[in-house]
Design a protein around this motif. Structure first.
Motif, mmCIF file in Angstrom:
data_model
loop_
_atom_site.group_PDB
_atom_site.id
_atom_site.type_symbol
_atom_site.label_atom_id
_atom_site.label_comp_id
_atom_site.label_asym_id
_atom_site.label_seq_id
_atom_site.Cartn_x
_atom_site.Cartn_y
_atom_site.Cartn_z
ATOM 1 N N PHE A 1 0.843 -1.198 0.000
ATOM 2 C CA PHE A 1 0.000 0.000 0.000
ATOM 3 C C PHE A 1 0.881 1.251 0.000
ATOM 4 O O PHE A 1 1.275 1.758 1.047
ATOM 5 C CB PHE A 1 -0.934 0.021 1.204
ATOM 6 C CG PHE A 1 -1.934 1.142 1.159
ATOM 7 C CD1 PHE A 1 -3.040 1.072 0.329
ATOM 8 C CD2 PHE A 1 -1.761 2.284 1.931
ATOM 9 C CE1 PHE A 1 -3.959 2.111 0.270
ATOM 10 C CE2 PHE A 1 -2.680 3.324 1.888
ATOM 11 C CZ PHE A 1 -3.774 3.235 1.059
ATOM 12 N N ASN A 2 1.253 1.698 -1.191
ATOM 13 C CA ASN A 2 1.987 2.949 -1.431
ATOM 14 C C ASN A 2 3.444 2.936 -0.991
ATOM 15 O O ASN A 2 4.325 3.317 -1.759
ATOM 16 C CB ASN A 2 1.290 4.147 -0.793
ATOM 17 C CG ASN A 2 0.102 4.632 -1.598
ATOM 18 O OD1 ASN A 2 -0.210 4.078 -2.652
ATOM 19 N ND2 ASN A 2 -0.562 5.657 -1.126
ATOM 20 N N GLY B 1 6.633 0.227 -2.991
ATOM 21 C CA GLY B 1 5.361 0.918 -3.116
ATOM 22 C C GLY B 1 5.424 2.013 -4.160
ATOM 23 O O GLY B 1 6.487 2.596 -4.411
ATOM 24 N N CYS B 2 4.291 2.328 -4.744
ATOM 25 C CA CYS B 2 4.259 3.295 -5.843
ATOM 26 C C CYS B 2 4.564 4.710 -5.381
ATOM 27 O O CYS B 2 4.925 5.565 -6.199
ATOM 28 C CB CYS B 2 2.918 3.244 -6.558
ATOM 29 S SG CYS B 2 1.520 3.771 -5.535
ATOM 30 N N ALA B 3 4.420 5.013 -4.083
ATOM 31 C CA ALA B 3 4.673 6.363 -3.590
ATOM 32 C C ALA B 3 6.114 6.563 -3.126
ATOM 33 O O ALA B 3 6.492 7.676 -2.774
ATOM 34 C CB ALA B 3 3.713 6.683 -2.445
ATOM 35 N N ASP B 4 6.921 5.500 -3.135
ATOM 36 C CA ASP B 4 8.316 5.607 -2.710
ATOM 37 C C ASP B 4 9.202 6.128 -3.844
ATOM 38 O O ASP B 4 8.972 5.821 -5.016
ATOM 39 C CB ASP B 4 8.852 4.241 -2.264
ATOM 40 C CG ASP B 4 8.567 3.971 -0.802
ATOM 41 O OD1 ASP B 4 8.223 4.923 -0.084
ATOM 42 O OD2 ASP B 4 8.691 2.812 -0.376
ATOM 43 N N ALA C 1 -2.441 -3.115 -7.158
ATOM 44 C CA ALA C 1 -2.740 -1.704 -6.961
ATOM 45 C C ALA C 1 -1.867 -1.152 -5.834
ATOM 46 O O ALA C 1 -1.555 -1.859 -4.874
ATOM 47 C CB ALA C 1 -4.214 -1.524 -6.620
ATOM 48 N N HIS C 2 -1.418 0.081 -5.955
ATOM 49 C CA HIS C 2 -0.575 0.773 -4.965
ATOM 50 C C HIS C 2 0.854 0.227 -4.913
ATOM 51 O O HIS C 2 1.638 0.653 -4.065
ATOM 52 C CB HIS C 2 -1.181 0.689 -3.554
ATOM 53 C CG HIS C 2 -2.408 1.515 -3.354
ATOM 54 N ND1 HIS C 2 -2.379 2.856 -3.056
ATOM 55 C CD2 HIS C 2 -3.720 1.192 -3.418
ATOM 56 C CE1 HIS C 2 -3.610 3.310 -2.935
ATOM 57 N NE2 HIS C 2 -4.451 2.325 -3.152
ATOM 58 N N THR C 3 1.196 -0.720 -5.777
ATOM 59 C CA THR C 3 2.513 -1.356 -5.748
ATOM 60 C C THR C 3 3.457 -0.642 -6.707
ATOM 61 O O THR C 3 3.043 -0.100 -7.729
ATOM 62 C CB THR C 3 2.387 -2.843 -6.122
ATOM 63 O OG1 THR C 3 1.466 -3.458 -5.217
ATOM 64 C CG2 THR C 3 3.716 -3.564 -6.036
ATOM 65 N N GLY C 4 4.756 -0.630 -6.387
ATOM 66 C CA GLY C 4 5.755 0.073 -7.190
ATOM 67 C C GLY C 4 5.939 -0.533 -8.577
ATOM 68 O O GLY C 4 5.726 -1.732 -8.793
ATOM 69 N N TYR C 5 6.379 0.299 -9.498
ATOM 70 C CA TYR C 5 6.529 -0.075 -10.904
ATOM 71 C C TYR C 5 7.391 -1.324 -11.083
ATOM 72 O O TYR C 5 6.962 -2.312 -11.696
ATOM 73 C CB TYR C 5 7.146 1.109 -11.652
ATOM 74 C CG TYR C 5 7.599 0.817 -13.053
ATOM 75 C CD1 TYR C 5 6.677 0.654 -14.090
ATOM 76 C CD2 TYR C 5 8.958 0.707 -13.352
ATOM 77 C CE1 TYR C 5 7.091 0.385 -15.383
ATOM 78 C CE2 TYR C 5 9.377 0.440 -14.648
ATOM 79 C CZ TYR C 5 8.452 0.288 -15.657
ATOM 80 O OH TYR C 5 8.864 0.020 -16.938
ATOM 81 N N ARG C 6 8.590 -1.305 -10.553
ATOM 82 C CA ARG C 6 9.491 -2.453 -10.728
ATOM 83 C C ARG C 6 8.894 -3.709 -10.098
ATOM 84 O O ARG C 6 8.946 -4.802 -10.696
ATOM 85 C CB ARG C 6 10.860 -2.149 -10.116
ATOM 86 C CG ARG C 6 11.826 -3.326 -10.164
ATOM 87 C CD ARG C 6 13.154 -2.998 -9.515
ATOM 88 N NE ARG C 6 13.965 -4.186 -9.323
ATOM 89 C CZ ARG C 6 15.143 -4.203 -8.686
ATOM 90 N NH1 ARG C 6 15.631 -3.069 -8.180
ATOM 91 N NH2 ARG C 6 15.809 -5.331 -8.556
ATOM 92 N N ILE D 1 -4.284 -8.850 -10.776
ATOM 93 C CA ILE D 1 -5.124 -7.700 -11.070
ATOM 94 C C ILE D 1 -4.503 -6.429 -10.509
ATOM 95 O O ILE D 1 -3.632 -6.461 -9.631
ATOM 96 C CB ILE D 1 -6.548 -7.859 -10.497
ATOM 97 C CG1 ILE D 1 -6.530 -7.822 -8.957
ATOM 98 C CG2 ILE D 1 -7.208 -9.126 -11.007
ATOM 99 C CD1 ILE D 1 -7.910 -7.714 -8.317
ATOM 100 N N PHE D 2 -4.939 -5.297 -11.024
ATOM 101 C CA PHE D 2 -4.777 -3.986 -10.400
ATOM 102 C C PHE D 2 -6.203 -3.550 -10.064
ATOM 103 O O PHE D 2 -6.960 -3.153 -10.959
ATOM 104 C CB PHE D 2 -4.122 -2.991 -11.357
ATOM 105 C CG PHE D 2 -2.674 -3.265 -11.659
ATOM 106 C CD1 PHE D 2 -1.663 -2.591 -10.988
ATOM 107 C CD2 PHE D 2 -2.317 -4.194 -12.629
ATOM 108 C CE1 PHE D 2 -0.327 -2.823 -11.270
ATOM 109 C CE2 PHE D 2 -0.994 -4.446 -12.929
ATOM 110 C CZ PHE D 2 0.016 -3.759 -12.238
ATOM 111 N N SER D 3 -6.603 -3.661 -8.824
ATOM 112 C CA SER D 3 -8.017 -3.546 -8.484
ATOM 113 C C SER D 3 -8.594 -2.153 -8.720
ATOM 114 O O SER D 3 -9.767 -2.013 -9.069
ATOM 115 C CB SER D 3 -8.254 -3.947 -7.023
ATOM 116 O OG SER D 3 -7.505 -3.119 -6.148
#
Length: 331
Positions: free
Chosen positions: A131-132, A140-143, A170-175, A189-191
């Protein structure tokens, strides 16, 4: 203007929304359980609610899933606990709402991976990995930095597949997302998410992620959050542009709905203002807060698909068929 054809389609098909971020006993996002009635009234047949996140712990998760099971069981005239696809079909026939359960992260169980089997018995069917901000599983995608899927994260993904639970990125980092999709043996999935090519936001998916997801056989649930969509009001016309981008890139087999509707946005905005490390938008002096449409508005998105020449079979896949395919294969 909703045509008779669209209304008939809506009435006769399962409508699947991958996330309603329901309030828990302590966490309040602006989604009290009373708003589940709006899904029933709109004719939506399925949504999923979350009971545990990276900010909580195992004790919290037990208490919340118990309260949510009690909520479902206390309203048999309205709600069905969705453990199989047959439960969703039954909800449509009976005019009820099937409720799935998912998590917003995996940090809540630490490294006690064995508890996942227990929670599956309690009804957990979808597990979001991160979660982010990064956790034991991955980035996380926000890091600012995403170290990718960890060795422990590989074990978590394999255990989720063994237990027949859906992996949610969902909310997971690109790599991390790319590494999961590369090693996953089942569709992921990406919910609830938006598309980067339409709106630049750290939560949104790039085209190479969409291509990797299509190769994996998974599904994207498009969010109704105005911040991800890039429209002040989260309008269905703006969401259609995100949807159409996915369809033009990989076809209609890998996109659906994950609206993440919040009803009391003042509550969500206050929550975000207190969590700016993960949700930096409130730092912007021009920020107007989060806004969402409502379940009753989703039929307008269906109308837009028909207006743009989408064949009925493609629309069926998007409104529910794609997520049903993945869940039927895994659950």
């Amino acid at each position: 203007m909703i045509s008779d054809t669209t209304q008939s389609f809506w009435n006769n098909n399962i409508i699947w929304d991958m996330l309603f971020p329901i309030d828990g006993p302590t966490e309040k996002y602006g989604c009290p359980p009373k708003y589940l009635q709006h899904y029933v009234d709109a004719g939506v047949s399925f949504t999923a609610i979350d009971f545990a996140g990276d900010g909580g712990n195992l004790d919290d998760a037990v208490k919340v899933i118990a309260s949510q099971r009690q909520l479902i069981q206390s309203q048999p005239h309205l709600l069905i606990h969705a453990l199989t696809i047959d439960d969703v079909t039954r909800a449509k026939i009976e005019g009820k709402l099937a409720i799935g359960m998912q998590t917003h992260g995996t940090a809540w169980f630490g490294k006690n991976i064995g508890v996942l089997e227990v929670f599956r018995e309690l009804g957990l069917r979808v597990v979001q990995l991160v979660f982010n901000t990064s956790n034991f599983v991955g980035g996380g995608c926000a890091d600012q930095a995403d170290g990718g899927l960890t060795t422990y994260g590989v074990h978590v993904v394999r255990e989720l597949e063994r237990l027949k639970m859906v992996v949610d990125l969902a909310h997971t980092g690109y790599r991390t997302t790319l590494e999961v999709m590369n090693m996953a043996e089942k569709p992921v999935i990406f919910s609830h998410i938006g598309i980067m090519a339409l709106h630049q936001h750290y939560r949104n998916l790039r085209d190479d992620q969409i291509l990797a997801l299509a190769k994996n056989g998974g599904v994207i649930g498009l969010s109704g959050n105005n911040a991800y969509i890039g429209d002040e009001y989260g309008a269905m016309s703006a969401i259609f542009k995100h949807l159409d981008h996915v369809v033009q890139l990989v076809g209609p087999d890998h996109v659906g709905f994950g609206f993440d509707f919040v009803f009391e946005t003042d509550v969500l905005n206050k929550w975000a203002e207190a969590a700016t490390r993960e949700f930096p938008a409130p730092k912007d002096p021009n920020w107007k807060g989060y806004r969402f449409q409502r379940p009753k508005d989703v039929i307008n998105l269906v109308q837009l698909m028909f207006d743009h020449g989408y064949p009925e079979e493609a629309v069926k896949k998007i409104v529910s068929g794609n997520f049903m395919r993945v869940c039927k294969e895994i659950w």
